[in-house]
Design an enzyme around this catalytic site. Structure first.
Site, mmCIF file in Angstrom:
data_model
loop_
_atom_site.group_PDB
_atom_site.id
_atom_site.type_symbol
_atom_site.label_atom_id
_atom_site.label_comp_id
_atom_site.label_asym_id
_atom_site.label_seq_id
_atom_site.Cartn_x
_atom_site.Cartn_y
_atom_site.Cartn_z
ATOM 1 N N SER A 130 2.790 -3.705 -5.562
ATOM 2 C CA SER A 130 2.891 -3.361 -4.143
ATOM 3 C C SER A 130 1.672 -2.525 -3.785
ATOM 4 C CB SER A 130 4.170 -2.543 -3.899
ATOM 5 O OG SER A 130 4.150 -1.890 -2.646
ATOM 6 N N TYR A 143 9.624 5.088 -5.079
ATOM 7 C CA TYR A 143 9.241 3.681 -5.170
ATOM 8 C C TYR A 143 7.802 3.565 -5.670
ATOM 9 C CZ TYR A 143 8.286 -1.141 -3.722
ATOM 10 O OH TYR A 143 7.926 -2.474 -3.701
#
Length: 226
Positions: A130, A143
């Site tokens: 990501s 995250y």
């Protein structure tokens, strides 16, 4: 006799993993999928006719230990993930541990179990990371930490297993159910037309998988255009 490539894909229930699994099946490759329960496995077998579906819960990485994988794997694509946003002041131990288990520990455990099959095929490991794996914005600490760890896993694995190709893919915001959930957590309206199509990221992963043996793509960033 032409060898049919065999791919293990996580996260095939939706988003990038779903598109990739369908593309691989449609072109005639063998596909192995993971499901978190027997009920979910039955659903995936219906959706992906011809795929092999194994049961293992990424939220419990120890479940990877008992997987019976093929003798050869041309690739393992880690496309599954979870996200729970919040400031450091509010995130609970469960928020941290849950994301680390699914986004980092499970890929590490699954890769370890798959290594004999990957080595046999001189295969490719793709870790769908990501933009948060490159920089942590406010509210994204847990995250992003899991995704920074995933980058470290890829870098170490690449050096430890020189016969394998290891690629980290860093998509920007992609129009998936996870992105819809992110917008919900952010309290924002979700317009999938603003973000990268999951088909575009899946195409990038297919390019990585199909790259001739004379080269490898170690890191690939996919950003929204326009």
């Amino acid at each position: 006799m032409t060898h049919r490539a065999t791919h293990l894909v996580t996260g095939a229930g939706s988003g990038i993993g779903a598109v990739l699994a369908r593309r691989l099946l449609d072109r005639g490759d063998e596909v192995v999928l993971l499901a978190r329960s027997a009920e979910r496995a039955a659903e995936l077998r219906t959706t992906y006719d011809g795929a092999t579906v194994l049961v293992a819960d990424l939220a419990g990485p120890e479940s990877m230990e008992s997987l019976a994988l093929p003798d050869r794997l041309d690739s393992v694509v880690h496309a599954a993930g979870v996200v729970r946003l919040g400031p450091v002041a509010d995130l609970t131990v469960d928020d941290w541990a849950g994301q680390l288990r699914v986004n980092l520990v499970a890929p590490a455990a699954l890769t370890r179990v798959a290594l004999p099959a990957l080595r046999a095929a001189r295969g490719t490991v793709v870790l769908v990371n990501s933009g948060a794996g490159l920089f942590a914005h406010p509210g994204w600490s847990a995250y992003a930490a899991s995704k920074h760890g995933l980058r470290a896993l890829a870098d170490a694995l690449r050096a430890e297993e020189p016969d394998l190709r290891v690629t980290s893919v860093y998509p920007g915001r992609t129009a998936t159910p996870m992105q819809e959930e992110v917008h919900r957590q952010e309290g924002k309206e979700y317009d999938p037309g603003q973000w990268i199509r999951p088909e575009t990221v899946a195409d990038a992963i297919l390019h990585v998988l199909d790259l001739p043996r004379d080269a490898t793509i170690s890191d690939l960033t996919v950003r929204p255009g326009g």
